[in-house]
Design a protein around this motif. Structure first.
Motif, PDB file in Angstrom:
ATOM      1  N   TYR A 120       0.837  -1.203   0.000  1.00 17.16           N
ATOM      2  CA  TYR A 120       0.000   0.000   0.000  1.00 17.16           C
ATOM      3  C   TYR A 120       0.873   1.255   0.000  1.00 17.16           C
ATOM      4  N   ARG A 121       1.862   1.287   0.868  1.00 18.51           N
ATOM      5  CA  ARG A 121       2.763   2.458   0.948  1.00 18.51           C
ATOM      6  C   ARG A 121       3.519   2.658  -0.360  1.00 18.51           C
ATOM      7  N   GLN A 122       3.968   1.556  -0.967  1.00 22.43           N
ATOM      8  CA  GLN A 122       4.689   1.643  -2.234  1.00 22.43           C
ATOM      9  C   GLN A 122       3.811   2.268  -3.316  1.00 22.43           C
ATOM     10  N   ILE A 123       2.590   1.784  -3.436  1.00 22.80           N
ATOM     11  CA  ILE A 123       1.679   2.306  -4.452  1.00 22.80           C
ATOM     12  C   ILE A 123       1.332   3.758  -4.169  1.00 22.80           C
ATOM     13  N   MET A 124       1.004   4.071  -2.924  1.00 25.65           N
ATOM     14  CA  MET A 124       0.631   5.449  -2.582  1.00 25.65           C
ATOM     15  C   MET A 124       1.795   6.411  -2.756  1.00 25.65           C
ATOM     16  N   SER A 125       3.022   5.975  -2.469  1.00 25.37           N
ATOM     17  CA  SER A 125       4.177   6.864  -2.655  1.00 25.37           C
ATOM     18  C   SER A 125       4.350   7.203  -4.128  1.00 25.37           C
ATOM     19  N   GLN A 126       4.068   6.236  -5.006  1.00 23.33           N
ATOM     20  CA  GLN A 126       4.167   6.491  -6.444  1.00 23.33           C
ATOM     21  C   GLN A 126       3.091   7.468  -6.896  1.00 23.33           C
ATOM     22  N   VAL A 127       1.897   7.276  -6.403  1.00 25.37           N
ATOM     23  CA  VAL A 127       0.790   8.160  -6.779  1.00 25.37           C
ATOM     24  C   VAL A 127       1.068   9.577  -6.279  1.00 25.37           C
ATOM     25  N   LEU A 128       1.508   9.689  -5.037  1.00 26.03           N
ATOM     26  CA  LEU A 128       1.753  11.012  -4.455  1.00 26.03           C
ATOM     27  C   LEU A 128       2.978  11.696  -5.042  1.00 26.03           C
ATOM     28  N   ALA A 129       3.946  10.917  -5.538  1.00 23.36           N
ATOM     29  CA  ALA A 129       5.155  11.498  -6.120  1.00 23.36           C
ATOM     30  C   ALA A 129       4.908  12.068  -7.516  1.00 23.36           C
TER      31      ALA A 129
END
Length: 177
Positions: free
Chosen positions: A148-157
């Motif tokens: 979840y953190r990996q996916i969200m970090s990509q979206v937020l970046a």
């Protein structure tokens, strides 16, 4: 699309109308401002009957639960009132109620939970999204939380919204390294 159509100089015939629905985000606001003389806008705050439209939507979406006696029209009305004119809130709740529930969790219990959520001061959807994510994600499961953190970090970046195809390419490049 609308910006390209309006800037191309092409003139639609008088009997063609386009309906676009959107949040008034920065880029949409710029288009609305730029073409203020060519387009007509209306926000949901100024529409009479939005609560009734939301109620109609909810009762339609919950029809199978109503027919089975799981939910009532009174509960649909309560959801519509809780939405406070926010169609996205209503649509998200309807979608969440249709999702497969955890074992032992009844739809009525889920509905009562959504009705109990206090509105967020920042965004009416914040508490709803948080509640749904807490229901889906187990914070004790480190593998799920890391994904979840990996996916969200990509979206937020991302500096601008990416297509699903771009996100898949981005994620596959991220996983390889």
């Amino acid at each position: 699309l609308i910006s390209a159509l309006l800037s191309s100089g092409s003139k639609l015939t008088d009997n063609i109308r386009l309906l676009v629905t959107s949040r008034l985000e920065h880029d949409i606001g710029e288009i609305v401002e730029e073409y203020a003389g060519s387009i007509w806008t209306q926000t949901t705050e100024n529409i009479n009957g939005i609560a009734e439209d939301i109620y109609s939507y909810i009762s339609n979406q919950m029809e199978k639960f109503i027919k089975k006696g799981i939910l009532s029209l009174k509960q649909c009305r309560a959801l519509a009132e809780k939405a406070e004119g926010n169609f996205q809130w209503a649509a998200t709740v309807c979608q969440a109620l249709h999702e497969k529930q955890k074992a032992g969790v009844k739809i009525k219990k889920h509905l009562d939970h959504f009705l109990s959520l206090a509105p967020s001061e920042i965004n009416p959807l914040d508490r709803l999204y948080e509640s749904i994510l807490r229901d889906i994600l187990d914070p004790k499961d480190t593998e799920i939380m890391n994904e979840y953190r990996q996916i969200m970090s990509q979206v937020l970046a991302a500096q601008e919204p990416l297509s699903q195809q771009s996100l898949i390419k981005f994620q596959s490049a991220y996983v390889k390294h």
